[in-house]
Design a protein around this motif. Structure first.
Motif, PDB file in Angstrom:
ATOM      1  N   LYS A 138       0.832  -1.201   0.000  1.00  0.00           N
ATOM      2  CA  LYS A 138       0.000   0.000   0.000  1.00  0.00           C
ATOM      3  C   LYS A 138       0.868   1.253   0.000  1.00  0.00           C
ATOM      4  N   LEU A 139       1.916   1.246   0.817  1.00  0.00           N
ATOM      5  CA  LEU A 139       2.812   2.401   0.866  1.00  0.00           C
ATOM      6  C   LEU A 139       3.431   2.675  -0.492  1.00  0.00           C
ATOM      7  N   GLN A 140       3.879   1.627  -1.160  1.00  0.00           N
ATOM      8  CA  GLN A 140       4.517   1.794  -2.469  1.00  0.00           C
ATOM      9  C   GLN A 140       3.526   2.312  -3.504  1.00  0.00           C
ATOM     10  N   LEU A 141       2.310   1.759  -3.492  1.00  0.00           N
ATOM     11  CA  LEU A 141       1.302   2.184  -4.455  1.00  0.00           C
ATOM     12  C   LEU A 141       0.896   3.644  -4.222  1.00  0.00           C
ATOM     13  N   LEU A 142       0.715   4.019  -2.966  1.00  0.00           N
ATOM     14  CA  LEU A 142       0.330   5.391  -2.655  1.00  0.00           C
ATOM     15  C   LEU A 142       1.467   6.366  -2.923  1.00  0.00           C
ATOM     16  N   ASP A 143       2.691   5.940  -2.681  1.00  0.00           N
ATOM     17  CA  ASP A 143       3.845   6.787  -2.979  1.00  0.00           C
ATOM     18  C   ASP A 143       3.897   7.102  -4.470  1.00  0.00           C
ATOM     19  N   GLU A 144       3.632   6.094  -5.284  1.00  0.00           N
ATOM     20  CA  GLU A 144       3.589   6.302  -6.741  1.00  0.00           C
ATOM     21  C   GLU A 144       2.472   7.260  -7.119  1.00  0.00           C
ATOM     22  N   ALA A 145       1.303   7.080  -6.501  1.00  0.00           N
ATOM     23  CA  ALA A 145       0.157   7.939  -6.820  1.00  0.00           C
ATOM     24  C   ALA A 145       0.421   9.388  -6.440  1.00  0.00           C
ATOM     25  N   ILE A 146       1.081   9.600  -5.291  1.00  0.00           N
ATOM     26  CA  ILE A 146       1.394  10.963  -4.844  1.00  0.00           C
ATOM     27  C   ILE A 146       2.397  11.609  -5.790  1.00  0.00           C
ATOM     28  N   ASP A 147       3.440  10.854  -6.160  1.00  0.00           N
ATOM     29  CA  ASP A 147       4.454  11.387  -7.068  1.00  0.00           C
ATOM     30  C   ASP A 147       3.871  11.742  -8.433  1.00  0.00           C
ATOM     31  N   SER A 148       2.952  10.908  -8.913  1.00  0.00           N
ATOM     32  CA  SER A 148       2.410  11.104 -10.259  1.00  0.00           C
ATOM     33  C   SER A 148       1.115  11.903 -10.279  1.00  0.00           C
ATOM     34  N   SER A 149       0.608  12.289  -9.084  1.00  0.00           N
ATOM     35  CA  SER A 149      -0.638  13.064  -8.976  1.00  0.00           C
ATOM     36  C   SER A 149      -1.790  12.379  -9.704  1.00  0.00           C
ATOM     37  N   ILE A 150      -2.050  11.116  -9.323  1.00  0.00           N
ATOM     38  CA  ILE A 150      -3.140  10.363  -9.913  1.00  0.00           C
ATOM     39  C   ILE A 150      -4.127   9.952  -8.817  1.00  0.00           C
ATOM     40  N   LEU A 151      -5.383   9.780  -9.196  1.00  0.00           N
ATOM     41  CA  LEU A 151      -6.443   9.475  -8.240  1.00  0.00           C
ATOM     42  C   LEU A 151      -6.301   8.061  -7.676  1.00  0.00           C
ATOM     43  N   VAL A 152      -6.867   7.883  -6.487  1.00  0.00           N
ATOM     44  CA  VAL A 152      -6.817   6.602  -5.788  1.00  0.00           C
ATOM     45  C   VAL A 152      -8.228   6.198  -5.394  1.00  0.00           C
ATOM     46  N   TYR A 153      -8.527   4.893  -5.548  1.00  0.00           N
ATOM     47  CA  TYR A 153      -9.820   4.333  -5.160  1.00  0.00           C
ATOM     48  C   TYR A 153      -9.602   3.301  -4.049  1.00  0.00           C
ATOM     49  N   PHE A 154     -10.520   3.237  -3.082  1.00  0.00           N
ATOM     50  CA  PHE A 154     -10.451   2.183  -2.079  1.00  0.00           C
ATOM     51  C   PHE A 154     -11.757   2.115  -1.299  1.00  0.00           C
ATOM     52  N   THR A 155     -11.945   0.990  -0.632  1.00  0.00           N
ATOM     53  CA  THR A 155     -13.054   0.814   0.298  1.00  0.00           C
ATOM     54  C   THR A 155     -12.534   1.117   1.686  1.00  0.00           C
ATOM     55  N   TYR A 156     -13.260   1.951   2.430  1.00  0.00           N
ATOM     56  CA  TYR A 156     -12.748   2.402   3.726  1.00  0.00           C
ATOM     57  C   TYR A 156     -13.736   2.105   4.842  1.00  0.00           C
ATOM     58  N   SER A 157     -13.201   1.592   5.960  1.00  0.00           N
ATOM     59  CA  SER A 157     -13.988   1.352   7.164  1.00  0.00           C
ATOM     60  C   SER A 157     -13.486   2.289   8.248  1.00  0.00           C
ATOM     61  N   ASN A 158     -14.351   3.199   8.705  1.00  0.00           N
ATOM     62  CA  ASN A 158     -13.904   4.193   9.683  1.00  0.00           C
ATOM     63  C   ASN A 158     -13.927   3.630  11.100  1.00  0.00           C
ATOM     64  N   ARG A 199      -7.164   0.461   7.418  1.00  0.00           N
ATOM     65  CA  ARG A 199      -8.608   0.389   7.197  1.00  0.00           C
ATOM     66  C   ARG A 199      -8.974   0.449   5.721  1.00  0.00           C
ATOM     67  N   MET A 200      -7.974   0.472   4.856  1.00  0.00           N
ATOM     68  CA  MET A 200      -8.216   0.516   3.410  1.00  0.00           C
ATOM     69  C   MET A 200      -8.256  -0.897   2.836  1.00  0.00           C
ATOM     70  N   LYS A 201      -9.202  -1.128   1.930  1.00  0.00           N
ATOM     71  CA  LYS A 201      -9.280  -2.389   1.200  1.00  0.00           C
ATOM     72  C   LYS A 201      -9.449  -2.096  -0.287  1.00  0.00           C
ATOM     73  N   GLY A 202      -8.983  -3.015  -1.120  1.00  0.00           N
ATOM     74  CA  GLY A 202      -9.175  -2.867  -2.563  1.00  0.00           C
ATOM     75  C   GLY A 202      -8.540  -1.616  -3.118  1.00  0.00           C
ATOM     76  N   LEU A 203      -7.346  -1.270  -2.627  1.00  0.00           N
ATOM     77  CA  LEU A 203      -6.671  -0.044  -3.061  1.00  0.00           C
ATOM     78  C   LEU A 203      -6.248  -0.142  -4.527  1.00  0.00           C
ATOM     79  N   GLU A 204      -6.649   0.851  -5.336  1.00  0.00           N
ATOM     80  CA  GLU A 204      -6.282   0.901  -6.747  1.00  0.00           C
ATOM     81  C   GLU A 204      -5.942   2.339  -7.128  1.00  0.00           C
ATOM     82  N   VAL A 205      -5.085   2.485  -8.132  1.00  0.00           N
ATOM     83  CA  VAL A 205      -4.770   3.817  -8.667  1.00  0.00           C
ATOM     84  C   VAL A 205      -5.304   3.917 -10.082  1.00  0.00           C
ATOM     85  N   ASP A 206      -5.693   5.117 -10.461  1.00  0.00           N
ATOM     86  CA  ASP A 206      -6.200   5.378 -11.804  1.00  0.00           C
ATOM     87  C   ASP A 206      -5.152   6.183 -12.558  1.00  0.00           C
TER      88      ASP A 206
END
Length: 317
Positions: A138-158, A199-206
Motif C-alpha cells: 500500500k505504501l509503495q502504491l500510494l507513494d507512486e500515486a502521490i508522485d504522479s498526482s493520480i487518483l486513488v480508489y479504495f473501500t474504507y472502514s472508519n 482500514r483501506m481495502k481494494g486499493l487501486e490507482v487510476d
C-alpha cells in the motif's frame, strides 16, 4: 519520498556533467514528468539546472555552478543520514540507502571515522512490532500515486465501522503514533481527510486520471484532529493498584501519577468518549478501576459482564 529524491538528484548532478531524464526516472522508479517537476523544485530552491537539447543532451547544472561544500557541515550531513536510516525502519526504499551512500562519499577521509560515530549514535525506530510487511504494498502504491498526482480508489472502514467507497487525491503519507495514514482530498466530502492505511481495502490507482495538487493552506485536516464538545471529553479518573504501577507509568508517564494512602495511584486524564476509550480501559485489565465519571463506570462494567458471560460458557465438545 520526494525530499530524499531531490537530494539524490542534486548529488548526482554535482558528480556528473549531464544525465538523461529517463535514466533518473528509471533509477527512482517514477515517471519522466515527475523528474521534470523535481527539476523545477530544485531550480526554485536556487540551484540552476539547464536542459541540453540534441543527441547528447540531458539535464545538468548551469555551467560554472558549484555547490559550496561548506553549505552543509558534517554535523548537518550526519543528521540527514540519521533521519534517513530512521525513516527506513518503517518506510524502506532503495533510494534512501543510495542517498546515504552518496552522502558518505562526500565526507573527507580524515573525518570519516568521526562521521560514522555521529551517524550511529541515535536510531529512531518507527517500525511497529508487526504488520509492516502487509502495509508495504500500500505504501509503495500510494507513494507512486502521490508522485504522479493520480487518483486513488479504495473501500474504507472508519473508526465507527461504517464502510464507504472513496475516490481521493493523495497528497501525503503520514506516520503518526506508529500508524500510517494517507492525507488526501476526498472528492465526496469536498475536503481533506486522514485515512488509516490499515482500514483501506481494494486499493487501486487510476493512471488515466491526474489531478492538480491543492494549496497546502487548504489542508485543514493535516493533524487529523477532530473537534469535540467539552461534554464529549470528560476527565477520567483511573485508580491503579500498586502492582500495576508499571502500566500507569508506561501509558501516562511517571509525572502523571498521584499517590493514595492505601498504596494505589490515581491518574486524571481527559479523553474523547468513544469506542477507542472503552477498548483502551478494558485493555488495562483488572488492576485498574475507573472512579469517575459514573456513567463511564457503568459502561465499562456492562461490557466487562458481557465478556465474562462469553468466557463462562463452556463450549468444549
Amino acid at each position: 519520498m520526494k525530499l530524499e529524491r531531490l537530494l539524490s538528484i542534486i548529488i548526482i548532478l554535482l558528480n556528473r556533467r549531464k544525465v538523461q531524464a529517463k535514466d533518473l526516472a528509471e533509477q527512482f522508479e517514477v515517471s519522466i514528468r515527475t523528474i521534470y517537476r523535481d527539476i523545477d523544485s530544485i531550480n526554485a530552491a536556487g540551484i540552476p539546472i539547464v536542459t541540453y537539447q540534441g543527441t547528447n543532451g540531458g539535464i545538468g547544472l548551469s555551467e560554472g555552478y558549484r555547490l559550496d561544500r561548506n553549505l552543509l557541515t558534517n554535523d548537518e550531513l550526519a543528521t540527514i543520514v540519521t533521519a534517513l536510516r530512521s525513516i527506513s525502519t518503517s518506510y524502506g526504499k532503495e533510494q534512501n540507502q543510495r542517498l546515504v551512500e552518496k552522502i558518505n562519499s562526500v565526507v573527507l577521509p580524515a573525518h570519516e571515522e568521526e562521521f560514522q560515530h555521529k551517524t550511529n549514535r541515535v536510531l529512531i525506530d518507527y517500525s511497529p512490532w508487526e504488520g509492516i510487511e502487509r502495509l508495504r504494498p500500500k505504501l509503495q502504491l500510494l507513494d507512486e500515486a502521490i508522485d504522479s498526482s493520480i487518483l486513488v480508489y479504495f473501500t474504507y472502514s472508519n473508526a465507527e465501522g461504517e464502510v464507504s467507497q472513496r475516490i481521493v487525491e493523495p497528497h501525503m503519507l503520514m506516520l503518526k503514533g506508529r500508524q500510517w495514514y494517507l492525507q488526501a482530498y476526498c472528492l465526496e466530502k469536498k475536503e481533506f481527510r486522514l485515512f488509516k492505511l490499515k482500514r483501506m481495502k481494494g486499493l487501486e490507482v487510476d493512471r488515466e486520471r491526474n489531478f492538480i495538487r491543492r494549496d497546502p493552506a487548504t489542508q485543514k485536516h493535516v493533524e487529523g484532529k477532530r473537534k469535540f464538545k467539552p461534554s464529549d471529553v470528560p476527565e477520567v479518573v483511573f485508580q491503579f493498584q500498586d502492582e500495576a504501577r508499571h502500566l500507569a507509568e508506561e501509558w501516562f508517564g511517571i509525572e502523571e501519577l498521584l499517590p493514595v494512602e492505601d498504596g494505589s495511584w490515581l491518574v486524571k486524564k481527559a479523553y474523547p468518549e468513544n469506542e477507542w476509550l472503552y477498548s483502551f480501559i478494558l485493555s488495562l485489565g483488572h488492576h485498574v478501576e475507573v472512579l469517575e465519571p459514573q456513567h463511564l463506570r457503568e459502561i465499562i462494567a456492562s461490557r466487562a459482564e458481557k465478556i465474562a458471560i462469553i468466557y463462562k460458557n463452556d463450549k468444549a465438545t
